[in-house]
Design a protein around this motif. Structure first.
Motif, mmCIF file in Angstrom:
data_model
loop_
_atom_site.group_PDB
_atom_site.id
_atom_site.type_symbol
_atom_site.label_atom_id
_atom_site.label_comp_id
_atom_site.label_asym_id
_atom_site.label_seq_id
_atom_site.Cartn_x
_atom_site.Cartn_y
_atom_site.Cartn_z
ATOM 1 N N HIS A 1 -8.740 8.027 -5.543
ATOM 2 C CA HIS A 1 -8.803 6.577 -5.288
ATOM 3 C C HIS A 1 -8.198 6.097 -4.012
ATOM 4 C CE1 HIS A 1 -9.042 2.515 -6.452
ATOM 5 N NE2 HIS A 1 -7.698 2.275 -6.023
ATOM 6 N N MET A 2 -6.988 6.853 -3.826
ATOM 7 C CA MET A 2 -6.250 6.314 -2.591
ATOM 8 C C MET A 2 -6.950 6.738 -1.353
ATOM 9 S SD MET A 2 -2.524 8.066 -1.219
ATOM 10 C CE MET A 2 -1.789 7.738 -2.864
ATOM 11 N N ASP B 1 2.659 1.600 -3.522
ATOM 12 C CA ASP B 1 1.423 2.265 -4.443
ATOM 13 C C ASP B 1 1.126 3.740 -4.056
ATOM 14 O OD1 ASP B 1 1.117 -0.262 -5.612
ATOM 15 O OD2 ASP B 1 -0.756 -0.639 -4.379
ATOM 16 N N ALA B 2 1.236 4.119 -2.834
ATOM 17 C CA ALA B 2 0.951 5.484 -2.480
ATOM 18 C C ALA B 2 2.219 6.417 -3.168
ATOM 19 C CB ALA B 2 0.570 5.647 -1.120
ATOM 20 N N GLU C 1 0.910 -1.106 0.189
ATOM 21 C CA GLU C 1 -0.158 -0.229 0.029
ATOM 22 C C GLU C 1 0.691 1.118 -0.070
ATOM 23 O OE1 GLU C 1 -3.000 2.150 3.082
ATOM 24 O OE2 GLU C 1 -3.024 0.089 3.198
ATOM 25 N N LYS D 1 -9.695 4.086 -0.462
ATOM 26 C CA LYS D 1 -9.006 2.910 0.000
ATOM 27 C C LYS D 1 -8.579 3.199 1.428
ATOM 28 C CE LYS D 1 -6.111 0.284 -2.038
ATOM 29 N NZ LYS D 1 -4.771 -0.222 -2.559
ATOM 30 N N ALA E 1 1.694 6.893 -6.646
ATOM 31 C CA ALA E 1 0.805 8.001 -7.039
ATOM 32 C C ALA E 1 1.321 9.302 -6.688
ATOM 33 C CB ALA E 1 -0.565 7.636 -6.109
ATOM 34 N N LYS F 1 0.448 10.008 4.962
ATOM 35 C CA LYS F 1 -0.471 9.982 3.563
ATOM 36 C C LYS F 1 -1.296 10.860 3.376
ATOM 37 C CE LYS F 1 -1.240 5.843 2.358
ATOM 38 N NZ LYS F 1 -1.687 4.618 2.317
#
Length: 305
Positions: free
Chosen positions: A159-160, A94-95, A91, A163, A98, A189
């Motif tokens: 999108h993040m 992925d962050a 995760e 989630k 992005a 984040k």
């Protein structure tokens, strides 16, 4: 947190965190950096945010990432991260992707915006009225396109956010060390999303007449009220808004709407101020990008060990 946040502020409040120093030797540094960035965000309540303030937010966010780098590279935290690899590392990677994509897109758009501003300044210095009109028109057209481009680069952040809302609550982690690591990663984040949102908001102030069509996210980022040219001197107008007002006024003069002689001095001053502010944002984004790259490398190293 800016009022127009595109994630639920009540679900994810931005606040400082308190980490026991006996568990995390550098916890005080992280808490201090979080407090700095959060304090900077309070100034974003002004609409739109000042570009200099957003630049400071980016620089302070880079400082926070430097502290997080030390945090996640400590042996105890790396062990905790490896134990929750599937839940956290993937995760976090992925962050980081992005955020890097958003940062690169913002840097590209700023570079293009700066080119348009410099073209206007060159035409103004040479007194080429026909070129001034065409360059200002091109700048205004690009600003409209820039809103759509920004909406595209912010989609992954939206999108993040979704989630994060569906991810396990912090109370679901029984291990206290693991809880602290998760809390830090989530706070960083959230605050990164907020700073990027503020950057977009500062650059996409509305035109004299705003049509809020297209994707709903960008309409949330743009204020619903308009900013007429005659209100250019309002105290909370930022550099983009002042330059936009001055250039629109100049264009109206060329088109004979206001009549009289054309006065280019205000447009010169406002465009110069805007260029300086854009350069400041570029410095902030460059610092941010270096930290994001290093953060991603560290996460990938943990993932492969």
């Amino acid at each position: 947190m800016v009022k127009s946040s595109f994630f639920n502020a009540t679900s994810f409040p931005l606040r400082s965190i308190s980490l026991p120093s006996r568990l995390r030797p550098n916890s005080h540094k992280i808490e201090a950096e979080l407090n700095k960035v959060n304090a900077c965000e309070k100034s974003f309540l002004l609409a739109p945010p000042q570009l200099e303030t957003v630049k400071e937010g980016l620089v302070q966010l880079a400082g926070l990432y430097n502290c997080v780098e030390d945090f996640i590279n400590s042996p105890s935290n790396q062990q905790a991260l490896c134990q929750q690899r599937e839940k956290l590392i993937d995760e976090a990677v992925d962050a980081s992707v992005a955020f890097l994509d958003t940062c690169d897109a913002a840097r590209d758009l700023l570079s293009k915006l700066k080119e348009y501003v410099q073209d206007i300044q060159l035409a103004l210095r040479r007194g080429q009225y026909s070129r001034i009109e065409s360059k200002v028109s091109a700048y205004l057209f690009f600003k409209k396109k820039m809103k759509k481009d920004f909406s595209k680069c912010l989609r992954p952040l939206k999108h993040m956010e979704r989630k994060m809302q569906s991810s396990p609550a912090l109370l679901d982690f029984d291990d206290h060390d693991m809880l602290m690591v998760v809390k830090v990663l989530r706070e960083v984040k959230m605050i990164t999303i907020s700073i990027f949102q503020s950057l977009v908001l500062s650059l996409t102030v509305p035109e004299k007449k705003v049509k809020l069509g297209g994707w709903t996210l960008i309409s949330k980022l743009i204020h619903t009220s308009s900013f007429p040219l005659e209100n250019d001197q309002r105290n909370n107008a930022n550099e983009v808004e002042r330059a936009h007002a001055a250039l629109c006024s100049l264009l109206e003069q060329f088109q004979g709407i206001n009549g009289g002689e054309v006065d280019t001095q205000v447009a010169k001053t406002r465009s110069e101020d805007l260029e300086i502010s854009i350069e400041g944002l570029q410095v902030g984004l460059d610092s941010m990008r270096r930290c994001l790259v290093q953060n991603r490398v560290s996460l990938l190293n943990i993932l492969t060990n």
